[in-house]
Design a protein around this motif. Structure first.
Motif, mmCIF file in Angstrom:
data_model
loop_
_atom_site.group_PDB
_atom_site.id
_atom_site.type_symbol
_atom_site.label_atom_id
_atom_site.label_comp_id
_atom_site.label_asym_id
_atom_site.label_seq_id
_atom_site.Cartn_x
_atom_site.Cartn_y
_atom_site.Cartn_z
ATOM 1 N N PHE A 17 -12.621 -20.594 14.055
ATOM 2 C CA PHE A 17 -11.966 -19.957 12.913
ATOM 3 C C PHE A 17 -12.963 -19.558 11.834
ATOM 4 C CE2 PHE A 17 -8.522 -22.262 14.908
ATOM 5 C CZ PHE A 17 -7.429 -21.422 14.746
ATOM 6 N N HIS A 18 -14.170 -20.126 11.878
ATOM 7 C CA HIS A 18 -15.127 -19.936 10.785
ATOM 8 C C HIS A 18 -16.450 -19.308 11.230
ATOM 9 C CE1 HIS A 18 -12.346 -22.596 8.701
ATOM 10 N NE2 HIS A 18 -12.480 -23.457 9.696
ATOM 11 N N ASN A 61 -19.196 -16.834 9.241
ATOM 12 C CA ASN A 61 -18.892 -16.747 7.808
ATOM 13 C C ASN A 61 -20.167 -16.946 6.981
ATOM 14 O OD1 ASN A 61 -19.388 -19.502 7.894
ATOM 15 N ND2 ASN A 61 -17.385 -20.117 7.161
ATOM 16 N N SER A 75 -8.594 -15.953 10.352
ATOM 17 C CA SER A 75 -9.308 -16.391 9.152
ATOM 18 C C SER A 75 -9.967 -15.227 8.424
ATOM 19 C CB SER A 75 -10.381 -17.421 9.534
ATOM 20 O OG SER A 75 -11.437 -16.804 10.239
ATOM 21 N N GLU A 109 -13.004 -14.664 8.223
ATOM 22 C CA GLU A 109 -14.237 -15.103 7.581
ATOM 23 C C GLU A 109 -15.464 -14.356 8.095
ATOM 24 O OE1 GLU A 109 -14.797 -19.318 7.215
ATOM 25 O OE2 GLU A 109 -12.655 -19.684 6.907
ATOM 26 N N GLY A 129 -10.313 -21.503 0.194
ATOM 27 C CA GLY A 129 -11.345 -21.382 1.203
ATOM 28 C C GLY A 129 -12.715 -21.752 0.671
#
Length: 322
Positions: free
Chosen positions: A8-9, A12, A58, A60, A276
């Protein structure tokens, strides 16, 4: 305990800071032709698709590596007025920082068929380290990569991804607590040339508060076992007492061991949603003497791109000490 998934990240701003620092550090260490033992205590799945539901949910990566990748776009793209803010950093300095370009080229290597500047695949730390250690001019040195991951889904994915590299015994992936695994790997084995060299990346999710204490304990123990190793610790900058005190604790442990240190932080500014992670840091023990200058050059350019159209708080810092 296993609620965190890096899918999900991936890509980023925190990954950008972590992997930029990792690339800059390894480039310096790999100037010597003696082998390195590379250790990732929290390896995740190893490599990630940015077009999956997880990454798309997400967003991101879109606000991270996707924006930065525009810096390496074609000259025609640079003339597109909608992208003007993306190239402010390059216009201001005349060129992209060397380590930033190196990092972006590395990401592009994993996206050879991309039809746009936005990558569809993002390599995690394990694949970044493998990419550098397997470059033609480095491959003959035979560095070793040791990966650890506890999440049942991620270790399964990591093992499958590593198997596709056909790297044999040069890389291993184990479902094991990386904090505990360090104890058996340090000090690293002596090379045929008589040297011992190791780089350790410690980057837990910090989803549970005890991770902060475990990081400090692992650093303290590792420095006793192998004081000359290079240690990279990623940490989030969030309003939590444990997070706030971790850099101070790491500084104390580093100074007690009589080692040099570097601390780099990146805050991309508040988001319109007000939620976030917006800032993180990298603590480096025994940093290369070239690292500070490399980050001083690259972080302003990264911040210029990633902080566009965000709120207050955008900043970067690089400090070092004996």
């Amino acid at each position: 305990m296993f609620s965190y998934r890096h899918a999900f990240h991936a890509g980023n701003h925190a990954d950008v800071l972590k992997h930029l620092t990792l690339v800059a550090t390894l480039r310096h260490l790999m100037r010597k032709d003696s082998p390195l033992t590379l250790i990732d205590t929290h390896a995740g799945a190893g490599i990630y698709r940015l077009d999956t539901d997880a990454a798309q949910t997400s967003g991101e990566a879109e606000a991270g590596i996707a924006r930065l990748s525009n810096l390496s776009a074609s000259e025609n793209s640079k003339q597109n007025s909608s992208q003007t803010h993306v190239y402010q950093a390059e216009k201001a300095t005349g060129s992209i920082a060397t380590v930033l370009q190196d990092y972006l080229d590395l990401i592009a290597h994993f996206n050879p068929t991309a039809t746009s500047s936005a990558p569809r695949v993002y390599p995690g730390s394990p694949f970044i380290m493998h990419a550098l250690m397997s470059e033609p001019e480095r491959a003959a040195v035979h560095d070793r990569l040791r990966l650890f991951e506890l999440h049942p889904t991620d270790i399964q994915a990591l093992s499958a991804h590593v198997a596709q590299l056909h790297a044999g015994r040069q890389i291993s992936a184990a479902r094991q607590d990386g904090f505990e695994a360090l104890k058996a790997l340090l000090p690293p084995p002596v090379s045929s040339g008589g040297s011992r060299r190791a780089l350790v990346l410690i980057d837990p999710s910090y989803e549970i508060k005890s991770d902060y204490a475990k990081v400090a304990a692992a650093v303290q123990d590792s420095l006793k076992r192998f004081a000359t190793g290079v240690y990279l610790v990623w940490y989030p900058i969030i309003p939590r007492p444990e997070a706030h005190s971790l850099p101070r604790r790491l500084k104390t442990l580093t100074q007690q061991a009589g080692r040099t240190w570097l601390n780099a932080t990146l805050h991309i500014g508040q988001s319109s949603q007000g939620s976030g992670l917006t800032a993180s840091g990298m603590w480096v023990i025994n940093p290369p003497h070239t690292l500070k200058a490399a980050l001083d050059e690259a972080l302003p350019q990264i911040l210029d791109v990633l902080s566009a159209h965000r709120g207050s708080g955008a900043a970067w810092t690089v400090e070092q000490g004996d």
